[in-house]
Design an enzyme around this catalytic site. Structure first.
Site, mmCIF file in Angstrom:
data_model
loop_
_atom_site.group_PDB
_atom_site.id
_atom_site.type_symbol
_atom_site.label_atom_id
_atom_site.label_comp_id
_atom_site.label_asym_id
_atom_site.label_seq_id
_atom_site.Cartn_x
_atom_site.Cartn_y
_atom_site.Cartn_z
ATOM 1 N N GLY A 81 0.850 -1.186 0.000
ATOM 2 C CA GLY A 81 0.000 0.000 0.000
ATOM 3 C C GLY A 81 0.882 1.232 0.000
ATOM 4 O O GLY A 81 2.045 1.180 -0.395
ATOM 5 N N ILE A 117 2.271 2.827 2.468
ATOM 6 C CA ILE A 117 3.431 2.714 3.345
ATOM 7 C C ILE A 117 4.486 1.790 2.738
ATOM 8 O O ILE A 117 5.685 2.083 2.767
ATOM 9 C CB ILE A 117 3.012 2.242 4.746
ATOM 10 C CG1 ILE A 117 2.190 3.338 5.444
ATOM 11 C CG2 ILE A 117 4.237 1.867 5.588
ATOM 12 C CD1 ILE A 117 1.608 2.937 6.771
ATOM 13 N N PRO A 163 -2.576 -8.831 -7.228
ATOM 14 C CA PRO A 163 -1.553 -7.910 -7.743
ATOM 15 C C PRO A 163 -2.030 -6.467 -7.698
ATOM 16 O O PRO A 163 -3.216 -6.187 -7.895
ATOM 17 C CB PRO A 163 -1.366 -8.387 -9.192
ATOM 18 C CG PRO A 163 -1.789 -9.813 -9.190
ATOM 19 C CD PRO A 163 -2.917 -9.894 -8.209
ATOM 20 N N ARG A 164 -1.098 -5.558 -7.457
ATOM 21 C CA ARG A 164 -1.416 -4.131 -7.423
ATOM 22 C C ARG A 164 -0.469 -3.416 -8.385
ATOM 23 O O ARG A 164 0.490 -2.755 -7.968
ATOM 24 C CB ARG A 164 -1.289 -3.600 -6.006
ATOM 25 C CG ARG A 164 -2.089 -4.407 -4.982
ATOM 26 C CD ARG A 164 -2.247 -3.689 -3.662
ATOM 27 N NE ARG A 164 -3.113 -2.530 -3.816
ATOM 28 C CZ ARG A 164 -3.447 -1.722 -2.799
ATOM 29 N NH1 ARG A 164 -2.973 -1.970 -1.583
ATOM 30 N NH2 ARG A 164 -4.221 -0.676 -2.997
ATOM 31 N N ASP A 204 7.935 -3.068 15.860
ATOM 32 C CA ASP A 204 7.414 -1.846 16.482
ATOM 33 C C ASP A 204 6.043 -2.092 17.084
ATOM 34 O O ASP A 204 5.511 -1.237 17.781
ATOM 35 C CB ASP A 204 7.328 -0.718 15.449
ATOM 36 C CG ASP A 204 6.900 0.597 16.064
ATOM 37 O OD1 ASP A 204 7.507 0.997 17.085
ATOM 38 O OD2 ASP A 204 5.947 1.228 15.558
ATOM 39 N N HIS A 231 5.969 0.841 19.822
ATOM 40 C CA HIS A 231 4.946 1.338 18.887
ATOM 41 C C HIS A 231 5.094 2.847 18.660
ATOM 42 O O HIS A 231 4.213 3.637 18.993
ATOM 43 C CB HIS A 231 3.542 1.013 19.395
ATOM 44 C CG HIS A 231 2.513 1.022 18.294
ATOM 45 N ND1 HIS A 231 1.324 0.345 18.396
ATOM 46 C CD2 HIS A 231 2.487 1.638 17.072
ATOM 47 C CE1 HIS A 231 0.604 0.539 17.293
ATOM 48 N NE2 HIS A 231 1.299 1.322 16.476
#
Length: 338
Positions: A172, A174, A197-198, A279, A303
């Site tokens: 995405g 990020i 698939p993207r 994290d 985090h």
């Protein structure tokens, strides 16, 4: 993320005395302000959002005056009685009991704060990857504790990004931002897997779509960027780790629930994989007695992926603007469609 009767917002800063806006004002002004929509904020929030609410002249609000201790549940249930909007952070449980206390049953709108944390999370992911792969925590400890002796050929050696294959689980915004930051390190290849698939996003980083098994077996560095859903819960488990290289580095800055932590501990302690940087964990905070904390090849952060001043202020501002728009019956900038 940040959460409020017209708009359940998520956010998180200003001292309580700055909120006592009716105190000492003429009676007429106090009466006018008392007719404004009431908002309760469950935590100190970064100043940009509070400034927007204060200067809008559209709301009156109260705030739980602490950033260290969450508002007690009993206090929260009392404070939300009759409010028109709630600004909450991820520590608050928004359930039927709270909505009943607020007098809300239907017509609730929910604002949230996506997108603004992309850069911050990507930066932290790269920092965590480098810290883990180049063993920086171990090295700092050795320097401080007297372990820094004569030069040794393989002491504290780690793994380079140059000529490596970086795998992304869940491509995405990020994931793309992470790859863009890693590319200058001379990464040889980016691969990814997702529910499908993207191609549009993948073309931005020249990434190849592969199966989950191929992602595990080919990646020198595997970064987890997927959302936590019933399908992705514990998706990073013994089966995945058993297919990874024993020189590979595993990084998770998405959600703790996508990783089976017992399986991760076994993979790290047995040498199945070289290292891991986390994290996010389950639970949060992770108890200090957890076995993962005993491993030198596991770096655990509390985090903090979105913990930059600019990002937290942007989240705060977005939540405040969402709230004001919601109270006016207008479309929010970012609204969860229920």
């Amino acid at each position: 993320m940040w959460c409020g009767r017209v708009a359940l917002q998520r956010i998180a800063v200003a001292p309580l005395n700055s909120l006592r806006i009716t105190r000492g004002l003429p009676g007429t002004v106090q009466r006018e302000m008392s007719s404004l929509p009431r908002v309760y904020i469950t935590r100190q929030i970064p100043p940009e959002g509070l400034k927007i609410l204060s200067e809008s002249g559209q709301v009156q609000f109260d705030l739980w005056d602490s950033d260290d201790v969450p508002v007690p549940r009993k206090e929260l249930l009392q404070k939300v009685k009759g409010v028109d909007a709630l600004v909450c952070v991820l520590t608050e449980k928004i359930d039927a009991e709270l909505l009943d206390a607020a007098g809300q049953v239907t017509g609730i709108r929910v604002g949230y704060t996506p997108d603004v944390l992309t850069d911050s999370v990507a930066e932290l992911t790269v920092a965590l990857l480098l810290t883990t792969s180049r063993r920086l925590i171990e090295a700092t400890h050795e320097a401080k504790s007297g372990g820094w002796g004569t030069w040794r050929t393989l002491w504290l050696c780690g793994y380079e990004l140059a000529n490596s294959t970086v795998g992304i689980l869940g491509l995405g915004r990020i994931g793309v931002a992470i790859a863009e930051r890693l590319k200058p390190f001379k990464v040889k290849k980016f691969i990814y897997t997702d529910v499908a698939p993207r191609p549009e996003l993948a073309s931005l980083i020249d990434a190849e779509y592969v199966s989950m098994d191929e992602l595990a077996s080919q990646s020198d560095f595997l970064t987890v960027c997927c959302a936590l859903t019933p399908e992705t819960k514990d998706i990073c488990n013994k089966d995945l780790f058993s297919k990874m290289k024993n020189t590979s580095i595993f990084i998770n800055t998405s959600r703790g629930g996508v990783v089976d932590q017992e399986d991760l501990y076994e993979a790290l302690s047995s040498g199945q994989i070289a290292g891991a940087g986390l994290d996010v964990t389950v639970p949060e905070p992770l108890p200090t007695s957890h076995p993962l904390f005993t491993l030198n090849n596991c770096v655990i952060l509390p985090h903090i992926a979105s913990a930059s001043y600019s990002t937290r202020n942007a989240m705060s501002a977005l939540a405040a603007n969402n709230l004001l728009l919601g109270l006016k019956g207008q479309p929010m900038i970012k609204e969860l469609k229920l």
